[in-house]
Design a protein around this motif. Structure first.
Motif, PDB file in Angstrom:
ATOM      1  N   ASN A 318      54.827   8.881  75.751  1.00  0.00           N
ATOM      2  CA  ASN A 318      54.127  10.236  76.101  1.00  0.00           C
ATOM      3  C   ASN A 318      54.851  10.946  76.411  1.00  0.00           C
ATOM      4  O   ASN A 318      54.527  11.484  77.304  1.00  0.00           O
ATOM      5  CB  ASN A 318      52.476   9.974  76.422  1.00  0.00           C
ATOM      6  CG  ASN A 318      51.546   9.671  75.538  1.00  0.00           C
ATOM      7  OD1 ASN A 318      51.463   9.852  74.806  1.00  0.00           O
ATOM      8  ND2 ASN A 318      50.969   8.624  76.610  1.00  0.00           N
ATOM      9  N   ASN A 319      57.062  11.142  75.473  1.00  0.00           N
ATOM     10  CA  ASN A 319      56.922  11.560  76.232  1.00  0.00           C
ATOM     11  C   ASN A 319      58.128  12.296  75.340  1.00  0.00           C
ATOM     12  O   ASN A 319      56.907  12.880  74.529  1.00  0.00           O
ATOM     13  CB  ASN A 319      58.515  11.095  77.042  1.00  0.00           C
ATOM     14  CG  ASN A 319      57.802  10.145  78.532  1.00  0.00           C
ATOM     15  OD1 ASN A 319      57.827  10.989  79.438  1.00  0.00           O
ATOM     16  ND2 ASN A 319      57.493   8.810  78.462  1.00  0.00           N
ATOM     17  N   MET A 320      59.206  12.769  75.336  1.00  0.00           N
ATOM     18  CA  MET A 320      59.388  13.165  73.978  1.00  0.00           C
ATOM     19  C   MET A 320      61.112  12.996  73.486  1.00  0.00           C
ATOM     20  O   MET A 320      61.805  13.059  73.234  1.00  0.00           O
ATOM     21  CB  MET A 320      59.891  14.819  74.783  1.00  0.00           C
ATOM     22  CG  MET A 320      58.425  15.545  75.136  1.00  0.00           C
ATOM     23  SD  MET A 320      58.695  17.524  75.492  1.00  0.00           S
ATOM     24  CE  MET A 320      59.554  17.259  77.093  1.00  0.00           C
ATOM     25  N   GLU A 341      54.417   5.140  72.159  1.00  0.00           N
ATOM     26  CA  GLU A 341      53.829   6.315  70.345  1.00  0.00           C
ATOM     27  C   GLU A 341      54.309   7.764  71.452  1.00  0.00           C
ATOM     28  O   GLU A 341      54.662   7.452  72.394  1.00  0.00           O
ATOM     29  CB  GLU A 341      52.267   6.303  71.073  1.00  0.00           C
ATOM     30  CG  GLU A 341      51.576   6.128  71.972  1.00  0.00           C
ATOM     31  CD  GLU A 341      50.955   4.619  72.711  1.00  0.00           C
ATOM     32  OE1 GLU A 341      52.749   3.881  72.611  1.00  0.00           O
ATOM     33  OE2 GLU A 341      49.908   4.815  73.796  1.00  0.00           O
ATOM     34  N   ASN A 342      53.879   8.361  70.529  1.00  0.00           N
ATOM     35  CA  ASN A 342      53.770   9.914  70.611  1.00  0.00           C
ATOM     36  C   ASN A 342      55.060  10.465  70.711  1.00  0.00           C
ATOM     37  O   ASN A 342      55.115  10.987  72.666  1.00  0.00           O
ATOM     38  CB  ASN A 342      52.921  10.195  71.987  1.00  0.00           C
ATOM     39  CG  ASN A 342      51.341   9.963  71.213  1.00  0.00           C
ATOM     40  OD1 ASN A 342      51.411  10.143  69.841  1.00  0.00           O
ATOM     41  ND2 ASN A 342      50.514   9.847  72.340  1.00  0.00           N
ATOM     42  N   ASN A 343      56.561   9.520  70.684  1.00  0.00           N
ATOM     43  CA  ASN A 343      57.455  10.263  71.154  1.00  0.00           C
ATOM     44  C   ASN A 343      58.671  10.845  69.341  1.00  0.00           C
ATOM     45  O   ASN A 343      57.680  11.008  68.453  1.00  0.00           O
ATOM     46  CB  ASN A 343      58.616   9.787  71.366  1.00  0.00           C
ATOM     47  CG  ASN A 343      57.916   8.811  73.511  1.00  0.00           C
ATOM     48  OD1 ASN A 343      58.617  10.034  73.816  1.00  0.00           O
ATOM     49  ND2 ASN A 343      57.402   8.314  73.653  1.00  0.00           N
ATOM     50  N   ASN A 344      59.508  10.961  69.346  1.00  0.00           N
ATOM     51  CA  ASN A 344      60.511  11.130  68.509  1.00  0.00           C
ATOM     52  C   ASN A 344      61.213  10.343  67.928  1.00  0.00           C
ATOM     53  O   ASN A 344      62.620  10.407  68.000  1.00  0.00           O
ATOM     54  CB  ASN A 344      60.533  12.917  68.109  1.00  0.00           C
ATOM     55  CG  ASN A 344      61.479  13.306  66.640  1.00  0.00           C
ATOM     56  OD1 ASN A 344      60.429  12.275  65.885  1.00  0.00           O
ATOM     57  ND2 ASN A 344      61.639  13.816  66.424  1.00  0.00           N
ATOM     58  N   ASP A 365      52.526   4.363  66.819  1.00  0.00           N
ATOM     59  CA  ASP A 365      52.388   5.854  66.651  1.00  0.00           C
ATOM     60  C   ASP A 365      52.943   7.277  67.167  1.00  0.00           C
ATOM     61  O   ASP A 365      53.403   7.771  68.072  1.00  0.00           O
ATOM     62  CB  ASP A 365      50.789   6.494  67.055  1.00  0.00           C
ATOM     63  CG  ASP A 365      50.314   4.777  66.679  1.00  0.00           C
ATOM     64  OD1 ASP A 365      49.028   4.799  66.004  1.00  0.00           O
ATOM     65  OD2 ASP A 365      50.090   4.189  68.038  1.00  0.00           O
ATOM     66  N   ASN A 366      52.645   7.516  65.855  1.00  0.00           N
ATOM     67  CA  ASN A 366      53.616   9.307  66.119  1.00  0.00           C
ATOM     68  C   ASN A 366      54.891   9.459  66.061  1.00  0.00           C
ATOM     69  O   ASN A 366      55.585  10.130  67.383  1.00  0.00           O
ATOM     70  CB  ASN A 366      52.688   9.691  66.904  1.00  0.00           C
ATOM     71  CG  ASN A 366      52.664  11.685  67.159  1.00  0.00           C
ATOM     72  OD1 ASN A 366      53.315  12.058  65.954  1.00  0.00           O
ATOM     73  ND2 ASN A 366      52.149  11.967  68.181  1.00  0.00           N
ATOM     74  N   ASN A 367      55.492   8.746  65.638  1.00  0.00           N
ATOM     75  CA  ASN A 367      57.184   8.903  66.144  1.00  0.00           C
ATOM     76  C   ASN A 367      57.798   9.180  64.605  1.00  0.00           C
ATOM     77  O   ASN A 367      57.052   9.762  63.496  1.00  0.00           O
ATOM     78  CB  ASN A 367      57.991   7.862  66.040  1.00  0.00           C
ATOM     79  CG  ASN A 367      57.235   7.754  67.876  1.00  0.00           C
ATOM     80  OD1 ASN A 367      59.006   8.150  68.776  1.00  0.00           O
ATOM     81  ND2 ASN A 367      56.624   6.922  69.047  1.00  0.00           N
ATOM     82  N   SER A 389      50.781   4.785  63.156  1.00  0.00           N
ATOM     83  CA  SER A 389      50.554   5.466  62.022  1.00  0.00           C
ATOM     84  C   SER A 389      50.930   6.396  62.193  1.00  0.00           C
ATOM     85  O   SER A 389      51.940   6.300  63.754  1.00  0.00           O
ATOM     86  CB  SER A 389      48.820   6.308  62.966  1.00  0.00           C
ATOM     87  OG  SER A 389      48.657   6.059  64.035  1.00  0.00           O
ATOM     88  N   GLN A 390      51.547   7.400  62.219  1.00  0.00           N
ATOM     89  CA  GLN A 390      52.020   8.731  61.626  1.00  0.00           C
ATOM     90  C   GLN A 390      53.288   8.241  61.756  1.00  0.00           C
ATOM     91  O   GLN A 390      54.387   8.986  62.753  1.00  0.00           O
ATOM     92  CB  GLN A 390      51.880   9.830  63.146  1.00  0.00           C
ATOM     93  CG  GLN A 390      49.966   9.729  62.884  1.00  0.00           C
ATOM     94  CD  GLN A 390      49.746  10.894  63.782  1.00  0.00           C
ATOM     95  OE1 GLN A 390      49.092  10.477  64.600  1.00  0.00           O
ATOM     96  NE2 GLN A 390      49.831  12.358  63.845  1.00  0.00           N
ATOM     97  N   ASN A 391      53.833   7.433  60.820  1.00  0.00           N
ATOM     98  CA  ASN A 391      55.521   7.618  60.791  1.00  0.00           C
ATOM     99  C   ASN A 391      55.675   7.523  59.099  1.00  0.00           C
ATOM    100  O   ASN A 391      55.426   8.215  58.384  1.00  0.00           O
ATOM    101  CB  ASN A 391      55.709   5.777  61.554  1.00  0.00           C
ATOM    102  CG  ASN A 391      55.784   6.581  63.486  1.00  0.00           C
ATOM    103  OD1 ASN A 391      56.808   6.692  63.483  1.00  0.00           O
ATOM    104  ND2 ASN A 391      54.782   5.557  63.378  1.00  0.00           N
TER     105      ASN A 391
HETATM  106  C1  LIG Z   1      52.753  13.824  68.254  1.00  0.00           C
HETATM  107  O1  LIG Z   1      53.743  13.069  69.347  1.00  0.00           O
HETATM  108  C2  LIG Z   1      54.462  14.904  69.872  1.00  0.00           C
HETATM  109  C3  LIG Z   1      55.234  14.823  70.705  1.00  0.00           C
HETATM  110  O2  LIG Z   1      56.205  13.579  70.275  1.00  0.00           O
HETATM  111  C4  LIG Z   1      52.911  15.041  70.946  1.00  0.00           C
HETATM  112  O3  LIG Z   1      53.209  16.639  71.261  1.00  0.00           O
HETATM  113  C5  LIG Z   1      51.921  15.524  69.690  1.00  0.00           C
HETATM  114  O4  LIG Z   1      50.793  15.825  70.256  1.00  0.00           O
HETATM  115  C6  LIG Z   1      51.742  13.918  69.489  1.00  0.00           C
HETATM  116  N1  LIG Z   1      50.428  13.579  67.906  1.00  0.00           N
HETATM  117  C7  LIG Z   1      49.295  13.394  68.137  1.00  0.00           C
HETATM  118  C8  LIG Z   1      48.764  13.315  66.885  1.00  0.00           C
HETATM  119  O5  LIG Z   1      48.996  13.030  68.957  1.00  0.00           O
END
Ligand SMILES: *[C@@H]1O[C@H](CO)[C@@H](O)[C@H](O)[C@H]1NC(C)=O
Ligand SMILES: *[C@@H]1O[C@H](CO)[C@@H](O)[C@H](O)[C@H]1NC(C)=O
Ligand SMILES: *[C@@H]1O[C@H](CO)[C@@H](O)[C@H](O)[C@H]1NC(C)=O
Ligand SMILES: *[C@@H]1O[C@H](CO)[C@@H](O)[C@H](O)[C@H]1NC(C)=O
Ligand SMILES: *[C@@H]1O[C@H](CO)[C@@H](O)[C@H](O)[C@H]1NC(C)=O
Ligand SMILES: *[C@@H]1O[C@H](CO)[C@@H](O)[C@H](O)[C@H]1NC(C)=O
Ligand SMILES: *[C@@H]1O[C@H](CO)[C@@H](O)[C@H](O)[C@H]1NC(C)=O
Ligand SMILES: *[C@@H]1O[C@H](CO)[C@@H](O)[C@H](O)[C@H]1NC(C)=O
Ligand SMILES: *[C@@H]1O[C@H](CO)[C@@H](O)[C@H](O)[C@H]1NC(C)=O
Ligand SMILES: *[C@@H]1O[C@H](CO)[C@@H](O)[C@H](O)[C@H]1NC(C)=O
Length: 882
Positions: A318-320, A341-344, A365-367, A389-391
């Motif tokens: 949960n960062n960027m 998760e939730n970075n790029n 997830d989500n990278n 997920s989401q890669n």
């Molecule tokens: C995926 O990550 C981005 C940040 O990199 C975040 O803004 C976005 O909400 C995330 N998407 C989900 C579905 O969690």
């Protein structure tokens, strides 16, 4: 002889024992005077007494060294009162632990008089006020723990003068402002914990970099913002760093040697960006290295010692962040947890992951990882969660992907995996498998049915073919989503009845009751049978239309031709035929209300009566015969406070329940209006009526019937505000599974569900009492169970709101609906009391519905000054049978 010896002993010992006595009595006196200012409700310090023979060194909590009190440990004894400085007269007192008590005072600064005090723990009390600058008076302190109190204000500069301090814990308080640049003065610090101070608003002070002995730095959830200063390089002893849940921005500074001893690294939930600094965890020149005893050996031990070899937990989620994920992290010998998760992040998961023999949990997830699933994946025996997920994970799943004996969660949804799903044999603990939105082909492996605890299975949006394995029925699946594949054939019955149809959609060749495609006996002729079905439908529609027209011309002799598709049963003489009912439902004039399982239509019959028709999907969980039995049983209920079922109608796809309709709408609708102001007497009438209805279902009906969906919108009101319960016992009609599933989303947020609902195996009478209690709260407070537009989170839910208020002095008065005149307040408080009992978190403490009826009636009759004491109202009277 003996006499003279004893004299000698007495003579010898006398001066000595006198000395001990006087010293002991004075220390005992000091302790007694300290005890004098304490309040010891549990009387745990009864030994501390001037009449006891127990020496004071043996008193509760006292430890002596060389006959002097060295440590006083009074932790967790529910003590309150004053912490008196008299204790400082104990000249050797080194340690004072008063943690986990109920001391309600400012920080006991007078303890600075204790000259040799090294350890002071007042954690988890009710200490309030500022930290005074004179805290610097604690010259000798090595450990100061003020955590978990109500201390507020700024951290004073004086803290920086505590040169001997090794542990400073200020966590979990209400400190505010910015952290001063003085902590660098506490050069002996090993542990610094300022976490969970949500009112701080501060940068990370740069002089933390001077604390080169620091082992733990805990600054999570403490309002930190701006960039992380470039000061960590010197912190070579750091083993735990937690900066999570702040507002930190910018890039991570270079790590330098502080990764050598690091065990846990957590910067999650900030707004950090950029890449992880170059070369993290990569081997460096030997000059940088400090040798440790490492517990691993084998292939790695031959290499030079590398950074990060102690790292167990790495959390940056949960960062960027962007850029390559440090690849050596995947093969560290002690790594247990990786969360990103939730970075790029980009990068690849290497085959060397098999060397991470301690790895338990991975969430990325989500990278933007572009990678195969490494072959080494299956050989990690400790892995229990892997979600990616989401890669852009591609390629095939290796056959061993689920070989870890403890594996329970796998999520590869939204990737580019292809090939077929391997048969799964080893991971008997697998709970959740999500492979949605990939390019899998082939059949659903039937070995899935051998996984005893598999509960969530999401295979949607792939290209799977074949039929759904029959034996998947044996699992207790809460989620089984195979939508949008190319599956075919008959869907196992319990999977249809237990789960929403949307989980099967997008597979045109699946068939079964409730699906667009009913299975024909000879399934192979499905296209032919589809044609036949289409013809039949056309015929039915034409006939129905004709019949409808015929009705208005006054001829209704086409009815019989329809009874093959729809069967209609009336328990009450309604003058309407099934097709008229169906047509009326199609008309735009019919008022529709969305409810669980489908819609409710309000229809005015040609005779002028109006009825409510609830349309539900026929999940086929009951045979026709037992369906008829169940509805008939429900329709037999005749009670003043229960809506009557007038009839029902069913086809293979749908069940229509026909109820009497009450024009005034529901109690929930009324409370929802901004101008809700029913008089108190009417509210009492409703409360009593509903309680009677429920008591009847619970105790007086042929069998114990649970309503299962008690809420104010299911209480209809007739013209005289007599309440009637509707939507009762639907579980009997749609089956337990479908019923539970329809409540899943509601149960997470709705206040009507008792706390035990989540884990209880079956519905209970106590749960019903709880829901009823919520309705009483609505009546007493005039607030909706869920306050939709409330800004404060807690006041959302009427139960929590009331609980919080009534804990305060006179709080009960404040929850009463202000629109009710004062003369009724006493009565409202009595009802509030019942409501609070009903919503007790302990199910066994809640009263039964008949007890509630009695209690309410007694409140009601005391108002009307009727002299007889409240007696249970004979319910039979109101349940006159038809
Ligand atoms: C995926 O990550 C981005 C940040 O990199 C975040 O803004 C976005 O909400 C995330 N998407 C989900 C579905 O969690
Ligand atoms: C013991 O203490 C009590 C009160 O703390 C006091 O009244 C009493 O006189 C003391 N007894 C002796 C023997 O000192
Ligand atoms: C006091 O404690 C010590 C050590 O635990 C023990 O040996 C001694 O017997 C105790 N004395 C009394 C009077 O309880
Ligand atoms: C100690 O006090 C707390 C809070 O007042 C209370 O919940 C707890 O029951 C008390 N413990 C005992 C043993 O009385
Ligand atoms: C202080 O006491 C609490 C409560 O027992 C304990 O958890 C904590 O570790 C103690 N603090 C120190 C620094 O020993
Ligand atoms: C982070 O900062 C933003 C604005 O800069 C603020 O709205 C938000 O509440 C802050 N979040 C935390 C957790 O402090
Ligand atoms: C090294 O590893 C082997 C197995 O790989 C193990 O039997 C041995 O005890 C280990 N030695 C040490 C010193 O840990
Ligand atoms: C993530 O990084 C990739 C490059 O690796 C880039 O193409 C993409 O736009 C980035 N996505 C987001 C949401 O920033
Ligand atoms: C798998 O991940 C997706 C997307 O991140 C998420 O929506 C879904 O709930 C997860 N599935 C399970 C079963 O945890
Ligand atoms: C599914 O497979 C068919 C035939 O192999 C192919 O034409 C189609 O594009 C595939 N669909 C998806 C979503 O991969």
């Amino acid at each position: 002889m003996a006499v003279s010896w004893s004299n000698v002993i007495t003579l010898l010992c006398f001066p000595f024992s006198l000395f001990i006595l006087s010293s002991a009595s004075s220390e005992a006196e000091i302790l007694l005077s300290f005890k004098d200012s304490l309040e010891d409700v549990l009387n745990v310090l009864s030994e501390w007494s001037n009449t006891t023979t127990i020496p004071h060194c043996n008193w509760t909590g006292i430890t002596c060294a060389a006959e002097n009190v060295y440590s006083v440990d009074l932790q967790s004894l529910n003590l309150s009162g004053e912490i008196s400085s008299s204790i400082c007269q104990l000249s050797k007192l080194t340690s004072l632990n008063l943690a986990d008590n109920l001391f309600n005072q400012a920080i006991p600064l007078h303890l600075t008089e204790c000259e040799s005090l090294e350890y002071l723990n007042i954690s988890n009390n009710l200490i309030w006020g500022n930290i005074p600058d004179d805290i610097s008076g604690f010259k000798s302190l090595k450990v100061l723990d003020i955590s978990r109190n109500h201390v507020e204000g700024k951290i004073p500069d004086g803290i920086g003068s505590l040169k001997n301090l090794q542990v400073l814990n200020l966590a979990n308080n209400f400190l505010s402002g910015s952290v001063p640049e003085v902590l660098g003065g506490c050069s002996e610090l090993l542990v610094l914990d300022i976490s969970q101070n949500p009112f701080l608003l501060s940068e990370i002070p740069g002089d933390i970099g001077k604390l080169d002995k620091l082992e733990q730095l805990l600054l999570q959830s403490s309002g930190l913002y701006e960039e992380i200063p470039d000061v960590f390089e010197g912190l070579g002893s750091l083993s735990i760093l937690d900066l999570s849940q702040n507002n930190l921005t910018g890039r991570l500074p270079p790590f330098g040697k502080f990764m050598q001893n690091l065990v846990s690294f957590d910067v999650s939930q900030n707004r950090l960006s950029g890449p992880i600094p170059d070369g993290m965890c990569e081997p460096k020149g030997l000059t940088n290295m400090v040798l440790h005893t490492n517990s691993f050996n084998g292939t790695i031990s031959n290499d030079i010692i590398k950074e990060c070899d102690n790292l167990e937990r790495f959390q940056v989620q949960n960062n960027m962040f962007t850029g390559e994920f440090p690849s050596r992290l995947w093969s560290l010998p002690k790594i247990m947890l990786i969360r990103a998760e939730n970075n790029n992040f980009s990068g690849e998961i290497p085959d060397a992951i098999s060397k991470a023999v301690q790895l338990e949990q991975v969430q990325i997830d989500n990278n933007s990882f572009v990678s195969k699933v490494p072959q080494g994946f299956g050989s990690i025996r400790s892995l229990y969660r892997f979600s990616a997920s989401q890669n852009r994970i591609y390629g095939e799943l290796p056959p061993n992907f689920c070989d870890s004996p403890v594996m329970s969660i796998i999520n590869f949804s939204h990737n580019h995996l292809s090939g077929s799903i391997p048969e799964i044999r080893n991971c008997k603990k697998l709970v959740s498998l999500a492979l949605a939105d990939n390019n899998f082909v082939g059949e659903i492996p039937s070995s899935l049915a051998d996984l005893p605890v598999l509960t969530y299975l999401d295979l949607s949006e792939n290209n799977l073919t074949g039929s759904i394995p029959e034996n998947l029925q044996n699992l207790k699946l809460a989620l089984f989503n195979v939508s949008f594949n190319r599956l075919s054939g008959r869907v196992p019955v319990s999977l249809i009845s237990g789960l929403p149809a949307s989980f099967l959609q997008g597979n045109p060749d699946l068939c079964g009751p409730g699906l667009p495609n009913a299975c024909s006996r000879k399934h192979k002729m499905s296209s032919l049978s589809k044609f036949v079905v289409a013809i039949i439908i056309i015929v039915v529609v034409v006939v129905a239309a004709a019949a409808f027209r015929a009705h208005f011309i006054g001829q209704s002799n086409h009815q019989k031709s329809l009874t093959g598709t729809w069967k209609l049963f009336f328990f009450y003489p309604l003058r309407i035929a099934e097709h008229e009912l169906l047509m009326a439902m199609d008309e735009k004039a019919a008022k529709r209300i969305n409810g669980a399982f489908g819609e409710v239509y309000i229809i005015r019959l040609p005779s002028g009566e109006s009825v409510a028709i609830k349309k539900m999907e026929n999940f086929g969980s009951l045979s026709l015969k037992s369906l008829k039995e169940e509805v008939k049983n429900l329709a037999k209920i005749r009670h003043r406070n229960i809506v009557r079922i007038l009839g029902f109608c069913h086809s293979n796809d749908s069940i229509l329940l026909i109820y009497e309709h009450l024009d005034r709408g529901s109690l929930g609708d009324l409370i929802g209006k901004s101008d809700f102001d029913l008089p108190w007497r009417v509210r009492m009438k409703i409360a009593i009526g509903v309680a009677q209805g429920l008591a009847y279902l619970h105790e007086d009906y042929l069998q114990v019937l649970l309503h299962r969906k008690i809420k104010s919108t299911n209480i209809l009101l007739d013209a005289d505000y007599e309440p009637k319960l509707t939507d009762f016992a639907l579980d009997r009609i749609v089956g337990e599974n479908a019923f539970r599933l329809s409540l899943v989303s509601e149960s997470e947020t709705s206040p009507y569900f008792p706390p035990e609902y989540g884990y209880a195996k079956k519905a209970t009478l106590e749960m019903e009492t709880y829901s009823y209690g919520v309705i009483l709260l609505e009546l007493v407070t005039g607030r909706q169970a869920v306050q939709p537009s409330s800004s404060v989170e807690d006041s959302h839910n009427v139960v929590k709101w009331v609980r919080r208020k009534i804990n305060i002095k006179d709080g009960a008065q404040q929850v009463l609906d202000r629109k009710i005149p004062h003369e009724y307040h006493q009565e409202m408080l009595s009802v509030l009391d019942i409501a609070v009992k009903c919503t007790n978190v302990m199910p066994e403490k809640r009263p039964s519905m008949s007890e509630i009826v009695r209690a309410l009636n007694s409140i009601n009759s005391s108002r009307t000054n009727v002299s007889f004491k409240a007696v249970s109202m004979p319910l039979g009277e109101s349940s006159a049978s038809l």
